[in-house]
Design a protein around this motif. Structure first.
Motif, PDB file in Angstrom:
ATOM      1  N   GLU A 180       0.825  -1.210   0.000  1.00  0.00           N
ATOM      2  CA  GLU A 180       0.000   0.000   0.000  1.00  0.00           C
ATOM      3  C   GLU A 180       0.858   1.258   0.000  1.00  0.00           C
ATOM      4  O   GLU A 180       0.522   2.272  -0.623  1.00  0.00           O
ATOM      5  N   ALA A 181       1.988   1.231   0.701  1.00  0.00           N
ATOM      6  CA  ALA A 181       2.889   2.386   0.717  1.00  0.00           C
ATOM      7  C   ALA A 181       3.464   2.645  -0.672  1.00  0.00           C
ATOM      8  O   ALA A 181       3.577   3.801  -1.108  1.00  0.00           O
ATOM      9  N   LEU A 182       3.807   1.576  -1.375  1.00  0.00           N
ATOM     10  CA  LEU A 182       4.319   1.737  -2.737  1.00  0.00           C
ATOM     11  C   LEU A 182       3.246   2.304  -3.662  1.00  0.00           C
ATOM     12  O   LEU A 182       3.538   3.110  -4.564  1.00  0.00           O
ATOM     13  N   ARG A 183       2.000   1.918  -3.429  1.00  0.00           N
ATOM     14  CA  ARG A 183       0.907   2.470  -4.226  1.00  0.00           C
ATOM     15  C   ARG A 183       0.827   3.990  -4.008  1.00  0.00           C
ATOM     16  O   ARG A 183       0.658   4.761  -4.953  1.00  0.00           O
ATOM     17  N   GLY A 184       0.954   4.420  -2.754  1.00  0.00           N
ATOM     18  CA  GLY A 184       0.919   5.848  -2.460  1.00  0.00           C
ATOM     19  C   GLY A 184       2.099   6.587  -3.049  1.00  0.00           C
ATOM     20  O   GLY A 184       1.961   7.720  -3.550  1.00  0.00           O
ATOM     21  N   GLU A 185       3.293   5.981  -3.000  1.00  0.00           N
ATOM     22  CA  GLU A 185       4.478   6.631  -3.572  1.00  0.00           C
ATOM     23  C   GLU A 185       4.338   6.795  -5.084  1.00  0.00           C
ATOM     24  O   GLU A 185       4.638   7.871  -5.637  1.00  0.00           O
ATOM     25  N   VAL A 186       3.902   5.754  -5.755  1.00  0.00           N
ATOM     26  CA  VAL A 186       3.728   5.821  -7.212  1.00  0.00           C
ATOM     27  C   VAL A 186       2.723   6.905  -7.591  1.00  0.00           C
ATOM     28  O   VAL A 186       2.935   7.672  -8.549  1.00  0.00           O
ATOM     29  N   THR A 187       1.639   7.006  -6.847  1.00  0.00           N
ATOM     30  CA  THR A 187       0.613   8.014  -7.143  1.00  0.00           C
ATOM     31  C   THR A 187       1.186   9.420  -7.043  1.00  0.00           C
ATOM     32  O   THR A 187       0.953  10.262  -7.927  1.00  0.00           O
TER      33      THR A 187
ATOM     34  N   GLN B  86       5.293  -3.124  -6.177  1.00  0.00           N
ATOM     35  CA  GLN B  86       4.028  -3.087  -5.416  1.00  0.00           C
ATOM     36  C   GLN B  86       3.232  -4.367  -5.619  1.00  0.00           C
ATOM     37  O   GLN B  86       2.645  -4.910  -4.678  1.00  0.00           O
ATOM     38  N   LYS B  87       3.250  -4.895  -6.822  1.00  0.00           N
ATOM     39  CA  LYS B  87       2.531  -6.139  -7.104  1.00  0.00           C
ATOM     40  C   LYS B  87       3.187  -7.317  -6.384  1.00  0.00           C
ATOM     41  O   LYS B  87       2.511  -8.184  -5.840  1.00  0.00           O
ATOM     42  N   GLU B  88       4.528  -7.344  -6.395  1.00  0.00           N
ATOM     43  CA  GLU B  88       5.229  -8.453  -5.745  1.00  0.00           C
ATOM     44  C   GLU B  88       4.998  -8.439  -4.230  1.00  0.00           C
ATOM     45  O   GLU B  88       4.796  -9.491  -3.612  1.00  0.00           O
ATOM     46  N   TRP B  89       5.035  -7.274  -3.620  1.00  0.00           N
ATOM     47  CA  TRP B  89       4.773  -7.194  -2.181  1.00  0.00           C
ATOM     48  C   TRP B  89       3.330  -7.596  -1.890  1.00  0.00           C
ATOM     49  O   TRP B  89       3.039  -8.209  -0.854  1.00  0.00           O
ATOM     50  N   GLY B  90       2.413  -7.271  -2.795  1.00  0.00           N
ATOM     51  CA  GLY B  90       1.033  -7.685  -2.621  1.00  0.00           C
ATOM     52  C   GLY B  90       0.884  -9.197  -2.660  1.00  0.00           C
ATOM     53  O   GLY B  90       0.105  -9.783  -1.894  1.00  0.00           O
ATOM     54  N   LEU B  91       1.644  -9.853  -3.567  1.00  0.00           N
ATOM     55  CA  LEU B  91       1.607 -11.317  -3.640  1.00  0.00           C
ATOM     56  C   LEU B  91       2.238 -11.945  -2.401  1.00  0.00           C
ATOM     57  O   LEU B  91       1.794 -12.995  -1.917  1.00  0.00           O
TER      58      LEU B  91
END
Length: 393
Positions: free
Chosen positions: A298-305, A331-336
């Protein structure tokens, strides 16, 4: 021979009295139901003259030498009232006048030499906490008497940050009132809050030297009783034999808008990485590591945005875009990893995701923005400079 009537005889004999006639009353009241010692009745004691209050006040002020002129005036007024009213306290009044006169003479000498000014300057500084650990403010650098940031300290010397120093203050906060919470609770509060506050002062963790970590000043049980509730957060060298030179401040006031935006975006990832479980292996806390991986995702999602929404200068546009692609894949790999059904699957996705967040694209983007390009080799949110990273004041 006549027989004398019964009863006491002699010059103090009261003699018989006709029926119904009372004997004459003497100067003392008749004996009551509660006789005193040796069968003597309680008499009325003569009243003592009152003690003059101004005489006592003059004596006290004379002893303290706090305001000698007032003590002298009160002593003279007390002497006049004692003579007029017949009150007690002449000795106190005279002693107060003498002591106040001596104190007044000493004050005159002190004023002529400037000693009083020095005294009041020192008193004022102590009340404000100047020259002590209590006076440290955000952005100030200081040295300690022994050069150590552990144990107990009673005073510090503020110095310019350009000079060698032992610590630099980056934040402070107040604790709620009440009874002294104990050393362990103070350490826990300082550890939690100071590490959380460091990024607001030194936003770029890559710019912090490897031998710098977070320390703090906490109240002692004694200073707590005087109303001290402040915890001061500071940077210090992990080697007590070494010092710091130059300020570590790196905030919005010292960054350009592009640098500030990039570091704000990166802060999402930094804070999530700080939440890594205490267990050393995934097997020891598999559930905790899965939760942590979800937080990083989720943090990576916020950084990318944030990085995608900002208009970057021409020289940084392509490097930041390449970084965004790596972060989106990470972000996808951390989600998996957060959804992994076992430790082996977790390790697989965790390894891929971690490699992408520390890939060369991060260094390239930072270089284009004029930021530090050497990755930090110490983990944030640790135990500070050792087992006891705090000073008590």
């Amino acid at each position: 021979m006549s027989i004398p009537p019964p009863g006491p005889q002699g010059p103090y004999s009261q003699g018989p009295y006709p029926p119904g006639q009372q004997p004459p009353q003497g100067p003392y009241p008749p004996q009551g139901p509660y006789p005193g010692v040796w069968g003597q009745p309680y008499g009325v004691y003569p009243q003592q003259a009152p003690l003059n209050g101004l005489a006592i006040a003059a004596f006290v002020l004379g002893v303290l030498c706090f305001v000698p002129a007032v003590g002298l005036v009160l002593g003279l007024i007390a002497l006049a009232r004692i003579r007029r009213r017949g009150e007690r306290g002449k000795g106190f009044a005279v002693a107060g006048c003498v002591l106040s006169s001596v104190g007044l003479a000493l004050w005159v000498v002190s004023l002529s030499t400037g000693a009083v000014a020095g005294f009041w300057d020192g008193f004022r500084d102590a009340a404000r906490g100047e020259g002590t650990a209590y006076s440290l403010e955000k952005g100030q650098c200081f040295t300690t008497p022994g050069g150590s940031l552990q144990g107990v300290t009673y005073d510090v010397d503020q110095v310019p940050c350009e000079e060698e120093h032992d610590g630099e203050v980056f934040a402070s906060f107040e604790l709620p009132g009440g009874s002294y919470p104990g050393d362990a609770e103070l350490t826990r509060a300082a550890d939690d809050r100071c590490y959380a506050l460091q990024d607001a002062y030194a936003m770029d963790r890559w710019a912090l030297p490897a031998d710098v970590d977070v320390y703090y000043l906490t109240p002692t049980s004694g200073s707590w009783r005087t109303g001290d509730r402040e915890i001061t957060c500071l940077f210090g060298n992990t080697d007590e034999r070494s010092t710091l030179t130059g300020s570590l401040r790196n905030d919005v006031a010292r960054l350009d808008p592009d640098q500030h935006t990039y570091l704000l975006a990166e802060g999402h990832l930094n804070r999530a990485m700080d939440e890594v479980p205490e267990a050393e292996t995934v097997e020891d806390d598999f559930a905790g590591y899965r939760v942590w991986a979800g937080q990083v995702s989720e943090a990576l999602r916020g950084e990318v945005t944030m990085l995608e929404r900002h208009s970057w200068p021409a020289g940084a546009e392509r490097p930041v875009a390449a970084l965004v692609e790596d972060l989106r894949t990470a972000q996808k790999e951390w989600g998996l990893a957060a959804k992994a059904t076992g430790p082996d699957a977790f390790y697989e996705h965790y390894g891929k995701g971690y490699d992408l967040v520390v890939a060369d694209t991060t260094v390239t983007a930072r270089k284009a923005l004029g930021l530090a390009t050497t990755p930090p080799d110490h983990e944030g949110g640790g135990d500070g400079g050792g087992d006891d990273p705090g000073l008590e004041v």
